[in-house]
Design a protein around this motif. Structure first.
Motif, PDB file in Angstrom:
ATOM      1  N   GLU A  61      -2.247  -3.789  -1.428  1.00 44.57           N
ATOM      2  CA  GLU A  61      -2.749  -2.585  -2.058  1.00 44.57           C
ATOM      3  C   GLU A  61      -4.236  -2.506  -1.743  1.00 44.57           C
ATOM      4  O   GLU A  61      -4.990  -3.431  -2.056  1.00 44.57           O
ATOM      5  N   VAL A  62      -4.651  -1.413  -1.139  1.00 45.18           N
ATOM      6  CA  VAL A  62      -6.020  -1.319  -0.632  1.00 45.18           C
ATOM      7  C   VAL A  62      -7.027  -1.441  -1.769  1.00 45.18           C
ATOM      8  O   VAL A  62      -8.020  -2.157  -1.664  1.00 45.18           O
ATOM      9  N   ARG A 103      -4.411  -6.604  -3.618  1.00 47.26           N
ATOM     10  CA  ARG A 103      -3.230  -7.316  -4.093  1.00 47.26           C
ATOM     11  C   ARG A 103      -2.188  -7.337  -2.966  1.00 47.26           C
ATOM     12  O   ARG A 103      -1.870  -6.292  -2.392  1.00 47.26           O
ATOM     13  N   TRP A 115      -1.932   1.689   1.306  1.00 47.07           N
ATOM     14  CA  TRP A 115      -1.437   0.374   1.715  1.00 47.07           C
ATOM     15  C   TRP A 115      -2.088  -0.086   2.995  1.00 47.07           C
ATOM     16  O   TRP A 115      -2.473   0.704   3.842  1.00 47.07           O
TER      17      TRP A 115
END
Lengths: 644, 422
Positions: A350-351, A355, A336
């Motif tokens: 989200e890495v 997202r 994250w």
């Protein structure tokens, strides 16, 4: 005249004279009776070295065979000296070794000594220069002294000579004797250096500078030069008016009808002399010029290609914020990313897919976010509550609220984030503008910076597990820019505008003060090893401190064109990054060696561009992925970018 | 050099020509050569229709002029060149565009139905025509992966994995169009990113961000497994429980970072790719790691083709890499296919053709590759407007891709020349 000297030269003769002197002086005065008594004592030991009796009380034996005792003599050197100075007859006093007594010489005796010393006869009346008759003179007299006739042998040749000559002649005939030396056929003069090795010559003449060569004569020097070399009247006039030094040629070209008509060169001696001066005075010095290749001065750095991995390309853009993204932080697992923005939101990304999974709205611009480094959830004491991630954010508030809330300046709000069990803890300070929050490596303490030039409450440290807040500094040492915990030891770094102070939290004292050599520090990061610190400043510099080395920067990097806003170290890879207002992130290889003797190796490896410059602001924060060689940057254009 | 000696051959007897060397211009390209072959075929067969051919020189597709291709491949132009020709693969035909409400994280299709997982926390079943059939909402967070387990007549079993750390096993009756969550697989401590069902259709394996691989039973039962954690029940009471709790049969640990992809290479062997730059092969019986392939980048996805026994991997760089899983530790990459400009997030081998695979990337393009042409793909499927997150290729020749533009595209790929490429 020195009597003593004379005495010492001829002691025997003087002693030999003494008996005569004794008879001469006999019965002179009653005062010399004692001396006379002693004169009777005649030593019979003979002419022996008197040192033999040195150790005895006697000095010899008299005529009757009785011992002659040494006179009692108490004179030491000092008495001798006083005697020498005071006694006017000292010079004529002699010591008789045979009897051990002193004698004063009379005038006759002294005269005799003088005569003997001068090589004269002792008898005064003896005339050594009486006239003599010369019997055998050169004058031939009519009556020769001898009249003997000449011998026969003076008329016949000598046999012995004949024999000797015969022997020589025989020897010459036999070749035993060379009658004459052979003439030397070798040349008188030879080349001294003919045998010399060329290399030694060169070695000897290593520093040889050849003499300046004379110019060979040209057409001008010719006795019959072409007419264009002959000077016209004006040129001649100009030549004569010039200084001799300024003249192009030192002579006037002249034309003669034939070589016979050429006169002797009037300036020959002058010219030779000048030539000699040239040879003698010409500067025969070799200048040692240091030839430095400018490329050699550049330190030998490894090529960036060999220092991989490091981020090289932009891979993902996290879009969603509508205003400046002030701060970013990556979760310890690397899954994250959290970003705080001036649009009053905190977003979770989200890495791997960029997202945005969660947006949390808060009431003020978010200045700083920090993910708790504690990967494992820990229990929150009072309510049974699992705490996954903690952020901190700043809330701007009116000054009027300060007094009212001063009793409880900090409180926290829990917001459920991501999954049901993961919780966002928001500390809100309604006390003053917060600039930065940072976690201790264990995740229990967090420090928060509220810059204020006058207040002593600029930095507070919260202990999360005990819900306690403390103010570590009693006095303000200038406006605090950012703080950081040491990753291993209980040290605390506080960066003010120009200095970074390192405090020992256990001993509660100042350990070090780092001089940053820049006007205004903007950001700071501590190497995971703990011995190195980088500081970014608003005057475009990045200072690398080696705490073991010095309090001055080990390296200053000035590769950004505008103010630096964020710096970060990678946790595992030897990388650090800096983000600047010029819109670029510069990634550098910063290898720290365990060997204390080896200084850190710093190589800039990549300039990452991607952010657009908005309102003169470029990159505001940089953060590394915890496990991959990836760098995130947040910019004033409202995006977060991932470079891999 | 303007002329080359070339001998053409093909394995398709239908298009065979005489085995004699021809002198052809060195500058000729694929279209020219194709014309030559067609002319020859017309002379040979009376009713020949024009066919587009593709040409292989020493196993590499011809993509430029013959002379430059041979120059780059270091093939001597002195000798007679052996050129193989195959009928040209026709481009995949776009069929459907299925709109979703949110990003599509995963897709798996079989011969009748398409199963997609989405970021709106649901998984959906679609017909091949693009009609929404069923929505499964049960996860409390993003659905990261989906998988069909098996189909018995009208009822099907399917799996969904989610960011909420659970995998749900659903039973779907297509007749009544009813879905029921049979089991809730709990045990992971991080988001479950990938699930795969074994060839026997009785087990499945899941890979998670907590670095673990867990093997579960895929057979629905009526019993609930005991949960070890003592403080779980209290929690369970709070959240509504979907289905019966199930615990893993086996846990495989060894990865140092999150597991991003997992697959069964055969019934006994499991292959997993991770963010720690490794692909590991596991023995399912013993739970031991058998071998490890080390890369230099994070792996996003892997795919295995039993036809050519190759692994294809997509990583966080531009390349699709091919590996031989049977080689020993530290093996080299066999081939890398380079044409993408972003991270490769999906690769899928063709189920029928051992040379072909499809890859999706963050550069919004799905590419169809033939591994005999590693410089350029066969076709670019540039339909997506945002990042491609998943791709699939069914046995019936349907290519599917879903992405961050909320669209699922399907392409029909005629598998007519599956024998020609052999």
């Amino acid at each position: 005249m020195d009597v003593e000297l004379g005495y010492s030269l001829q002691p025997v003769s003087l002693i030999a004279l003494l008996p005569h002197a004794h008879f001469l002086l006999h019965s002179l005065s009653p005062s010399s009776c004692l001396a006379m008594c002693s004169q009777d004592i005649r030593n019979t030991v003979g002419n022996i070295p008197m040192e033999w009796y040195k150790d005895y009380p006697h000095i010899g034996y008299d005529l009757d065979g009785k011992k002659i005792f040494k006179p009692i003599r108490t004179k030491d050197e000092l008495d001798e000296f006083l005697d020498k100075m005071e006694n006017p007859d000292y010079w004529r006093t002699v010591h008789n070794k045979m009897t051990g007594t002193d004698l004063r010489l009379s005038d006759e005796q002294v005269d005799l000594v003088h005569r003997l010393q001068q090589g004269k006869f002792g008898d005064v009346n003896f005339n050594e220069y009486e006239p003599a008759i010369d019997f055998f003179s050169s004058e031939v007299m009519i009556h020769p002294v001898t009249n003997r006739p000449e011998d026969k042998r003076s008329f016949i040749p000598s046999l012995i000579e004949k024999e000797k000559v015969g022997k020589l002649v025989h020897a010459i005939k036999m070749g035993w004797i060379k009658p004459r030396r052979p003439k030397e056929t070798a040349p008188k003069y030879y080349d001294l250096w003919a045998q010399e090795d060329l290399n030694t010559v060169l070695g000897r003449h290593k520093m040889h500078i050849p003499a300046p060569k004379m110019r060979l004569p040209g057409h001008e020097e010719s006795y019959n030069p072409p007419p264009e070399y002959l000077l016209t009247e004006e040129e001649k006039l100009a030549w004569e008016q010039q200084d001799p030094e300024d003249r192009r040629v030192s002579f006037l070209p002249q034309k003669y009808s034939c070589l016979r008509a050429v006169p002797a060169f009037s300036r020959f001696i002058h010219e030779r002399f000048e030539r000699c001066l040239d040879l003698y005075l010409c500067p025969r010095q070799r200048k040692m010029r240091v030839n430095v290749n400018p490329e050699d001065l550049i330190p030998k750095l490894p090529k960036p290609k060999d220092l991989q991995p490091f981020p090289t390309t932009q891979s993902l853009v996290y879009r969603g914020h509508t205003s400046l993204v002030r701060s970013i932080s990556v979760s310890p697992s690397g899954q994250w990313l959290v970003s705080g923005s001036d649009d009053c939101t905190v977003r979770f990304w989200e890495v791997s897919t960029a997202r945005c999974l969660k947006t949390v709205e808060v009431s003020g611009a978010v200045k700083s976010v920090a993910w708790s480094p504690n990967p494992a959830p820990f229990l929150y004491p009072s309510p049974a509550f699992t705490l996954y991630s903690i952020l901190y954010m700043k809330q701007v508030c009116e000054l009027g609220a300060v007094e009212q809330r001063a009793v409880r300046p900090f409180h926290c709000i829990r917001i459920s984030v991501l999954c049901g069990s993961q919780t966002l803890l928001v500390y809100i300070c309604e006390y003053r503008a917060v600039r930065q929050v940072t976690w201790h490596g264990k995740g229990d303490y967090l420090a928060c910076v509220m810059p204020d030039d006058n207040s002593s409450l600029q930095v507070v440290i919260h202990q999360v597990s005990k819900r306690r807040t403390q103010n570590p500094f009693r006095k303000s040492k200038g406006m605090v820019q950012c703080v950081s915990f040491h990753p291993i030891r209980p040290y605390f770094f506080v960066a003010t505008q120009r200095y970074v102070r390192v405090y020992n939290l256990i001993k509660q004292e100042l350990t070090k003060k780092l001089m940053a050599n820049c006007k205004w520090i903007s950001s700071m990061a501590v190497h995971p090893g703990g011995d190195n610190v980088i500081c970014g400043s608003y005057d475009c510099r990045l200072a690398w401190f080696d705490l073991d080395l010095s309090t001055k920067p080990y390296k200053m990097l000035r590769h950004h064109k505008k103010a630096l806003r964020g710096v970060a170290y990678h946790k595992h890879y030897p990388l650090f990054a800096s983000g600047s207002d010029d819109g670029s992130v510069i990634v550098c290889h910063g290898m720290v060696y365990n060997d204390l003797l080896q200084n850190p190796l710093i190589v800039p490896v990549k300039v990452l561009k991607g952010h657009t410059i908005t309102h003169d602001l470029g990159v505001l924060d940089v953060a590394f992925h915890p496990s991959q060689p990836w760098v995130f940057s947040s910019g004033a254009d409202g995006t977060v970018r991932l470079f891999t | 050099m303007s002329q080359l000696q070339a001998r053409f051959f093909t394995e398709n007897k239908k298009y065979a020509i005489d085995d004699v060397p021809f002198s052809i211009p060195a500058a000729s390209e694929v279209a020219d050569l194709s014309n030559v072959i067609n002319k020859l075929l017309e002379a040979r067969i009376a009713d020949h229709k024009h066919v587009e051919f593709d040409f292989l020189v020493r196993g590499q597709f011809l993509r430029s002029s013959l002379a430059s291709h041979m120059d780059t491949e270091n093939i001597s132009t002195e000798e007679v060149v052996e050129i193989e020709y195959v009928q040209k693969f026709t481009a995949p035909q776009p069929e459907e565009c299925i709109m979703h409400d949110d990003w599509i994280s995963s897709v798996e299709a079989d011969s009748e139905w398409i199963l997609t997982g989405s970021y709106d926390k649901t998984a959906r079943i679609w017909s091949l025509e693009g009609k929404a059939v069923m929505t499964m909402a049960g996860h409390t967070d993003v659905v990261k992966d989906v998988a069909w387990v098996k189909r018995d007549g009208l009822s099907s079993l399917l799996l969904t994995a989610s960011l909420d750390q659970t995998v749900l096993l659903w039973e779907w009756n297509s007749e009544q169009n009813k879905v029921k969550a049979r089991h809730c697989c709990r045990g992971h401590a991080g988001s479950v990113d990938t699930i795969v069902v074994d060839p026997s259709r009785t087990k499945f394996c899941s890979g998670s961000w907590d670095k673990m691989l867990k093997i579960w039973s895929a057979v629905p039962t009526e019993e609930e497994d005991e949960v070890e954690e003592p403080n779980r029940p209290r929690k369970k009471q709070k959240t509504e429980q979907l289905g019966l709790t199930r615990t893993p049969l086996m846990t495989l640990s060894g990865h140092n970072e999150a597991v991003s992809a997992v697959l069964w290479t055969d019934a006994e062997e499991l292959c997993s790719a991770s963010w720690d730059h490794t692909i590991r092969l596991w023995d399912v019986e013993t739970g031991e790691q058998k071998s490890m392939l080390t890369g230099s980048k994070v792996f996003n996805c892997i795919s295995y083709s039993p036809l050519c026994r190759r692994l294809a991997s997509g990583s966080t760089d531009r390349h699709v890499r091919l590996w031989d899983p049977r080689s020993k530790d530290g093996s080299l990459v066999l081939l890398s296919l380079t044409s993408h400009t972003g991270w490769v997030t999906a690769v899928r081998w063709s189920p029928s053709n051992q040379h072909q695979l499809v890859s999706g990337s963050f550069d919004n393009i799905v590419k169809l590759w033939d591994i005999r042409s590693c410089k350029a793909p066969l076709y670019d499927l540039a339909a997506h407007e945002d990042r491609v997150l998943c791709a699939d290729w069914t046995d019936s020749g349907l290519i599917l891709s879903g992405g961050a533009d909320n669209k699922l595209y399907t392409y029909r790929y005629s598998a007519y020349v599956s024998d020609a490429g052999a």
